[in-house]
Write a protein that holds these residues in place. Sequence first.
Motif, PDB file in Angstrom:
ATOM      1  N   THR A  44       0.828  -1.208   0.000  1.00 47.83           N
ATOM      2  CA  THR A  44       0.000   0.000   0.000  1.00 47.83           C
ATOM      3  C   THR A  44       0.859   1.255   0.000  1.00 47.83           C
ATOM      4  O   THR A  44       0.615   2.200  -0.759  1.00 47.83           O
ATOM      5  N   THR A  47       2.588   1.681  -3.414  1.00 50.15           N
ATOM      6  CA  THR A  47       1.632   2.099  -4.437  1.00 50.15           C
ATOM      7  C   THR A  47       1.301   3.585  -4.303  1.00 50.15           C
ATOM      8  O   THR A  47       1.226   4.312  -5.305  1.00 50.15           O
ATOM      9  N   GLN A  51       1.887   6.224  -7.355  1.00 52.37           N
ATOM     10  CA  GLN A  51       0.669   6.523  -8.090  1.00 52.37           C
ATOM     11  C   GLN A  51       0.696   7.911  -8.724  1.00 52.37           C
ATOM     12  O   GLN A  51       1.027   8.905  -8.083  1.00 52.37           O
ATOM     13  N   ILE A  57      -1.446   1.741 -11.497  1.00 51.92           N
ATOM     14  CA  ILE A  57      -0.637   0.988 -10.547  1.00 51.92           C
ATOM     15  C   ILE A  57      -1.567   0.283  -9.565  1.00 51.92           C
ATOM     16  O   ILE A  57      -2.333   0.929  -8.843  1.00 51.92           O
ATOM     17  N   SER A  58      -1.501  -1.032  -9.559  1.00 54.24           N
ATOM     18  CA  SER A  58      -2.335  -1.833  -8.666  1.00 54.24           C
ATOM     19  C   SER A  58      -1.449  -2.680  -7.769  1.00 54.24           C
ATOM     20  O   SER A  58      -0.300  -2.980  -8.106  1.00 54.24           O
ATOM     21  N   TYR A  59      -1.981  -3.049  -6.609  1.00 49.03           N
ATOM     22  CA  TYR A  59      -1.243  -3.989  -5.770  1.00 49.03           C
ATOM     23  C   TYR A  59      -2.130  -5.191  -5.463  1.00 49.03           C
ATOM     24  O   TYR A  59      -3.360  -5.077  -5.390  1.00 49.03           O
TER      25      TYR A  59
END
Length: 272
Positions: A44, A47, A51, A57-59
């Motif tokens: 988190t 990211t 961002q 951008i995903s985690y």
Amino acid sequence: MKHLCGKTVVITGAAGGLGSALAKALAKEGCHLALIDINQQALTELTEKLQTPALRISYHVVNLCEKTEIDNLPAELMLVHPSIDVIINNAGMTLQKSVESHSMDDWQRVFSLNFWAAVSMCQTLLPFLRQQNSAHIVNLSSMAAFHGLPSQCSYSSSKAALQAYSESLRAELSGDGIGVSCIHPGAIQTNMIMATLDESDDMAQAHKNMVLAQRFGISPQAAAKQIVRGIKRNTRSMTIGVDAKLLKFASTALPRLTANLLARTYSKFIDT
């Protein structure tokens, strides 16, 4: 793959030292990122740092030792990313234990993450790579693949297996526009040893090894820069760090001397 801007890159072990350095380097290249790790908090935070309005951008919190979680990844990834261009299998672990004290559970844990997770990631996401005109796979092996290291039998074995797998994969995919790079770093200034430090046979020596890696190892930023360059050049194999280059040369040109030196070094450790 000369240009990475606009490409989507999947990175495992993204919350670690090298993984986060790769994520930052690729974000600077203009890459969309799918960051995979088991550490949700670290993912988190990473990211949020990366961002921007221009990047997707995903985690994804995934236990890579559980194949069912890898099988579920494509559906999750496609919710954010319409395509996948690059896979970087970076997640890994090491145990500093003798051959005798390695349990079968130890062997399974190390191989599950270092080898089988990479195989499963490639197997699961390969159909998406095939949809691109140009794609790439990066597998993080180690200098330990060049010669089995004492007190790291499972790590050396898993990284040697990953090297052979990468070579086979590159040969099979060479005509499909999919490159494969196998990376062999030496010591990198990361905290990978810390994760299993309390399981070491010799805690004092394990601490010394960690200090040596922090002092003389290459920075994760420098390693990431070389790996990104290797993706662009479709480099087959890359050795990172003076220690890795020396071990590769010695194990090829002077195998008997290398074996004897490692045996003597290990004997000094267990006798002290």
